[in-house]
Motif scaffolding. Structure first.
Motif, PDB file in Angstrom:
ATOM      1  N   PRO A  55     -59.718 100.697  52.267  1.00  0.00           N
ATOM      2  CA  PRO A  55     -61.135 100.633  52.654  1.00  0.00           C
ATOM      3  C   PRO A  55     -62.084 101.199  51.609  1.00  0.00           C
TER       4      PRO A  55
ATOM      5  N   VAL B 131     -62.554  97.742  60.113  1.00  0.00           N
ATOM      6  CA  VAL B 131     -62.953  97.957  58.724  1.00  0.00           C
ATOM      7  C   VAL B 131     -62.090  97.110  57.786  1.00  0.00           C
TER       8      VAL B 131
ATOM      9  N   GLY C 230     -68.535  99.959  64.743  1.00  0.00           N
ATOM     10  CA  GLY C 230     -68.882  99.124  63.604  1.00  0.00           C
ATOM     11  C   GLY C 230     -70.361  98.821  63.653  1.00  0.00           C
TER      12      GLY C 230
ATOM     13  N   TYR D 266     -70.312 100.369  56.225  1.00  0.00           N
ATOM     14  CA  TYR D 266     -69.064 100.142  56.961  1.00  0.00           C
ATOM     15  C   TYR D 266     -68.068 101.281  56.722  1.00  0.00           C
ATOM     16  N   TYR D 267     -67.984 101.733  55.478  1.00  0.00           N
ATOM     17  CA  TYR D 267     -67.021 102.786  55.152  1.00  0.00           C
ATOM     18  C   TYR D 267     -67.403 104.108  55.827  1.00  0.00           C
TER      19      TYR D 267
ATOM     20  N   TYR E 112     -66.487 103.992  59.368  1.00  0.00           N
ATOM     21  CA  TYR E 112     -65.021 104.082  59.463  1.00  0.00           C
ATOM     22  C   TYR E 112     -64.536 105.527  59.296  1.00  0.00           C
TER      23      TYR E 112
END
Length: 560
Positions: free
Chosen positions: A364, A349, A173, A162-163, A166
């Motif tokens: 995040p 995120v 996503g 996910y990071y 981002y």
């Protein structure tokens, strides 16, 4: 369709014949001592990528910390739990290849671990001498926004995925789980779901390529492994077929701003009627909206006597703004009483942090941490619901939950994209016809087998109470929520029959295809664990009779 049905029936009818034939056509197992295993590894090590630094034996000072770091269920880290002969923390694909080939030569069982969230510890516990192939160092993530894809190695965590997305884009996503420390390898290969599944389906519905090391030590991609094996490792569990090194995923589009809410209602706040209504609308709502329901038992506010009540928590992700969300809710689910003040707008995120219960405002970068927020002893089970639970039945379940106090229930709604994908498209079969999936969850802090028996028994009781309200023939279960209660494969002569007990619950009609693929790519059943896909009895096509070969040709099985 009729020809396929006849072929499928013939495959099932031939199983008893194959079992008889296997008496005279079995492969001999190696009897080499495991002490030679390390020597084998070192002697085959590449000068450019030495395997020595990746090997941890009990004599190594870091052995215990490496073992414990990725044990997420403390139930499997007791003093009496069998420990691995050694741990290989692969630093390069060649280390995986060497581990596979040497383990076969020296007849040592291999457990494959990517994140350690296996609910039954099947990736790091065994009843026989074994070693762990740990993939946590193989965690590279390459995101390509231009093609809207990413290559993700199996040792990466969901939080890292996910990071890294981002970092490259605020409007992309990926549909996967809400726990950021879960390893990609196990999560993706078993199906993988999250709070965007009503919009985009499962994780495996968005995988387009993969890399796997097979039983012969070959590194294969989708083209070289073939569509059958690719199908099997996108929902049927990778650890039964080889060591998955990486997956190529399709990223999905998300709005720059999404909306989340968490609304809590107790029995005193009409929770029973609200939960009853949730059953009828959760799978029919706008596909942009996912509302998870969690039911647990808490103390009545202000009670001096410890009186208990049921708490219903509604957690939601909406891929849109709060104005449209309120419009959807007021039209379809006004019983919840959602208000503007309940809604929080944030980036996608940030919503992953919200769903993991990080405090608001958490950066995040927290997604990059591999330390779980909570470590406990726990037991999990799963179910599927096809018809809404009658109100009388719902009240009875709530009463039983209050009596038991400890287990909680989580309901994850289906519908949307989940109902549009064929059950045979991936090994994961639980699609149309299911209203929601149930997770039973019990956590405890006390150590020892006595405490484990107590809390596991409580979980099993709630599971039994739910019997009238869940799927039947088979009582379906989710493979990612591994549960040894529903069957164990001892990987001996009865392997195929033992495997069928749990296999049809996890995979339904897809189980037989998984068995055929497993038999083709790993006929000696090297890749095995307590709930791995079994093989048909091993037959050497070169040494068996012409009649045996005829059967194989009739089944269209091509043995390696």
């Amino acid at each position: 369709m009729q020809e396929m049905a006849i072929l499928r029936l013939s495959q099932l009818l031939l199983l008893p014949i194959l079992l008889v034939l296997s008496i005279s056509c079995t492969a001999s197992a190696s009897s080499s001592a495991p002490e030679n295993f390390v020597s084998c590894l070192l002697s085959h090590s590449l000068p450019s990528h030495p395997i020595g630094p990746a090997i941890y034996t009990p004599n190594n000072a870091s052995y215990s910390s490496v073992l414990e770091s990725y044990i997420r269920n403390l139930r499997f880290y007791e003093s009496y739990t069998r420990k691995p002969y050694l741990i290989i923390t692969a630093l390069h694909v060649s280390h995986v290849q060497q581990a596979i080939l040497c383990a076969q030569k020296h007849n040592l069982q291999m457990k494959i671990r990517s994140g350690g969230h296996d609910f039954e510890g099947a990736s790091y516990v065994a009843e026989v001498p074994f070693f762990i192939l740990d993939l946590f160092n193989l965690r590279t993530i390459n995101v390509d926004i231009k093609t809207e894809t990413a290559w993700v190695q199996a040792g990466a965590t969901l939080g890292e995925v996910y990071y890294r997305i981002y970092e490259k884009s605020k409007v992309h996503g990926f549909p996967a789980g809400v726990c950021p420390t879960v390893g990609v390898g196990g999560h993706f290969s078993g199906g993988g779901y999250g709070n965007m599944m009503r919009k985009y389906g499962l994780s495996v519905d968005n995988i387009v390529d993969a890399q796997i090391v097979d039983v012969h030590g070959r590194l294969l991609d989708r083209k070289s492994m073939g569509e059958d094996l690719f199908w099997a490792i996108t929902g049927g569990g990778g650890a039964s077929f080889g060591v998955v090194i990486a997956y190529k995923i399709n990223l999905v589009r998300v709005p720059e701003t999404v909306t989340v809410f968490r609304v809590i209602r107790t029995l005193e706040q009409n929770a029973t009627d609200i939960v009853y209504r949730w059953q009828y609308v959760a799978n029919k709502l706008d596909n942009d909206l996912f509302i998870r329901l969690i039911m647990d038992v808490v103390n009545v506010t202000g009670s001096q006597t410890g009186e208990k009540t049921l708490r219903a928590t509604f957690n939601a992700l909406f891929l849109g703004d709060s104005a449209r969300l309120l419009s959807v809710m007021n039209k379809s689910f006004p019983e919840l009483g959602l208000e503007q003040s309940d809604c929080q707008k944030m980036s996608w995120v940030e919503s992953t942090l919200f769903w993991t219960d990080f405090p608001n405002g958490t950066a995040p970068e927290a997604l990059l941490s591999r330390v779980p927020q909570v470590r406990a002893h726990f037991k999990r089970k799963s179910d599927y619901v096809k018809q809404p639970i009658p109100k009388a039945g719902l009240k009875w379940i709530i009463q039983k939950m209050i009596e038991l106090q400890t287990p909680l229930l989580t309901f994850n709604p289906y519908g949307g994209r989940m109902a549009e994908i064929a059950a045979s498209a991936k090994p994961f079969p639980h699609r149309a016809g299911n209203l929601w999936m149930v997770q039973y969850a019990t956590n405890w802090d006390a150590t020892g087998s006595e405490a484990a028996e107590k809390y596991i028994d409580l979980t099993r009781k709630l599971f039994e109470y739910m019997t009238p309200f869940v799927s039947k023939s088979p009582r379906e279960a989710f493979f990612n929520y591994k549960d040894l209660d529903i069957g164990i494969n001892h990987n001996d002569k009865g392997s195929n029959f033992e495997g069928r007990v749990f296999g049809v619950k996890y995979f339904k009609e897809n189980f037989d295809k998984l068995v055929l693929i497993k038999t083709k790519v790993d006929p000696g059943n090297f890749f095995r664990n307590e709930q791995s896909i079994p093989t048909l009895p091993y037959i050497n096509i070169h040494t068996c009779s012409p009649f045996d070969s005829l059967i194989l040709q009739y089944q269209n099985i091509s043995f390696l």
